[in-house]
Scaffold this active site. Structure first.
Site, PDB file in Angstrom:
ATOM      1  N   HIS A  44      58.974  24.203  30.718  1.00  0.00           N
ATOM      2  CA  HIS A  44      58.878  25.645  30.542  1.00  0.00           C
ATOM      3  C   HIS A  44      57.436  26.112  30.717  1.00  0.00           C
ATOM      4  O   HIS A  44      56.495  25.307  30.727  1.00  0.00           O
ATOM      5  CB  HIS A  44      59.407  26.036  29.166  1.00  0.00           C
ATOM      6  CG  HIS A  44      60.877  25.819  28.998  1.00  0.00           C
ATOM      7  ND1 HIS A  44      61.571  26.159  27.858  1.00  0.00           N
ATOM      8  CD2 HIS A  44      61.808  25.284  29.843  1.00  0.00           C
ATOM      9  CE1 HIS A  44      62.844  25.852  27.995  1.00  0.00           C
ATOM     10  NE2 HIS A  44      63.007  25.321  29.191  1.00  0.00           N
ATOM     11  N   GLU A  46      55.355  27.652  28.757  1.00  0.00           N
ATOM     12  CA  GLU A  46      54.407  27.358  27.679  1.00  0.00           C
ATOM     13  C   GLU A  46      53.824  25.958  27.819  1.00  0.00           C
ATOM     14  O   GLU A  46      52.610  25.752  27.680  1.00  0.00           O
ATOM     15  CB  GLU A  46      55.109  27.484  26.315  1.00  0.00           C
ATOM     16  CG  GLU A  46      55.650  28.874  26.024  1.00  0.00           C
ATOM     17  CD  GLU A  46      57.098  29.047  26.418  1.00  0.00           C
ATOM     18  OE1 GLU A  46      57.833  29.700  25.666  1.00  0.00           O
ATOM     19  OE2 GLU A  46      57.499  28.525  27.489  1.00  0.00           O
TER      20      GLU A  46
END
Length: 360
Positions: A44, A46
């Site tokens: 992802h 992040e």
């Protein structure tokens, strides 16, 4: 946050069924890491941004377009990565409405001593993640209608010819729309007239899942076999399809999905969207033809309409919405214009139902 939103928008369509998130790590006023979600199955946003930041992430602030995930899926929870990296503050745009997620990341991060702020550029974050948010809130795909018409509102000549009403720039824009959607739908009439591939060819991007609306599975009797009747295509039909047609469809490799019919015997749009939502299909681009577009308009089950109008006259050609009529202008549905622009010689208008809640 504006940069995180730009990153998220640039990858829309490449991460289905997950949303494409953007993340930017800032330390002492300097960007030390920035990323969008990898393609489906990859890390992802992040995690990618934290990896780029390295040790500089400790004590830093991270801007994220959507509430971080807090559950194990294809990848570990992003909340764990944020806590382990030692970020001091997490700022995100919009809360994830999924029942297993909503508010959970906020609570976990705060419990670990991380400062959390939500709602940064919320309206823009809602717009960037409109497909995902709509599906999670309604359990139906976000529906975009798309049509190319002449100045006198025709989608083809009387003979059925529609190549090409609009110009090359509009066709490129149409393919970018394809790349941003999870699935793309046409009806039997378009299949017969055009034998479309429904792929992304005039831009970079991931091909959407082809969906054919064919209430009686009449496409299985067409020779030669249409291109779409192949593995990877989903064919919606009603109980009126014969056993022989179902067998022929199975032999083609396409997947069949039976849904309820409306009083006229056609596929019920609400039932179709509910079935697609369960798969889950996050967004659906409806490209036509006119009868399929009319069924969505009649049902009032659409969120955006991308209308490409060319400075061309086709006279007594095929209408945009055959079979629909309203007794008076006052009773006819009113649409809200979100934006308009010239694209080459064509006028492109993006509309939403009105009155309707939408992000301008």
């Amino acid at each position: 946050m504006a940069e995180a939103l730009r990153l998220a928008r640039s990858g829309t369509g490449s991460t289905y069924p997950n949303p494409c998130v953007g993340a930017v790590v800032v330390r002492d006023g300097v960007v030390v890491g920035a990323a969008r979600s990898a393609i489906t199955g990859g890390p992802h946003a992040e995690v990618r941004a934290l990896n780029e930041a390295g040790d500089a992430a400790r004590g830093a602030r991270i801007y994220i377009t959507l509430e971080p995930c807090s559950h194990h899926g294809r990848t570990p929870p992003c909340t764990d990565a944020l806590i382990s990296a030692g970020v001091a503050e997490v700022i995100f745009g919009v809360r994830d409405p999924a029942p297993h997620a909503s508010g959970r990341a906020l609570a976990l991060l705060q419990a670990a001593g991380v400062v959390v702020r939500e709602g940064a550029l919320r309206r823009r974050a809602e717009q960037v993640h409109a497909h995902y948010l709509h599906h999670e809130r309604t359990q139906r795909p976000f529906v975009s209608l798309k049509a190319a018409i002449s100045l006198d509102g025709r989608i083809a000549t009387m003979s059925g010819d529609s190549r090409w009403i609009t110009g090359e720039a509009s066709r490129r824009r149409g393919h970018r729309l394809r790349a941003r959607h999870h699935a793309i739908a046409v009806g039997l009439g378009t299949l017969l007239a055009d034998n479309p591939r429904l792929t992304v060819r005039h831009c970079a991007g991931v091909d959407p899942m082809p969906v054919l609306f064919d209430s009686r599975l009449r496409a299985t009797s067409i020779a030669p076999r249409p291109t779409l009747l192949a593995p990877g295509t989903l064919v919606l039909h009603t109980g009126a399809a014969t056993t022989a047609d179902r067998r022929r469809l199975a032999a083609s490799g396409a997947q069949a999905l039976e849904v309820a019919s409306d009083p006229s015997g056609r596929i019920d749009v609400a039932a179709a969207l509910a079935a697609l939502g369960r798969l889950p299909i996050r967004s659906l681009l409806v490209e036509g033809g006119g009868s399929l577009l009319a069924s969505f308009v009649s049902a009032g089950l659409w969120q955006r309409w991308h209308l490409f109008q060319a400075p061309r006259l086709l006279g007594e050609g095929l209408p945009l919405l055959p079979g629909l009529h309203w007794p008076t202008v006052a009773q006819a549905p009113h649409l809200r214009v979100i934006r308009r622009r010239l694209l080459g010689d064509d006028l492109v208008t993006v509309l939403a139902p009105a009155p309707a809640a939408f992000v301008p």
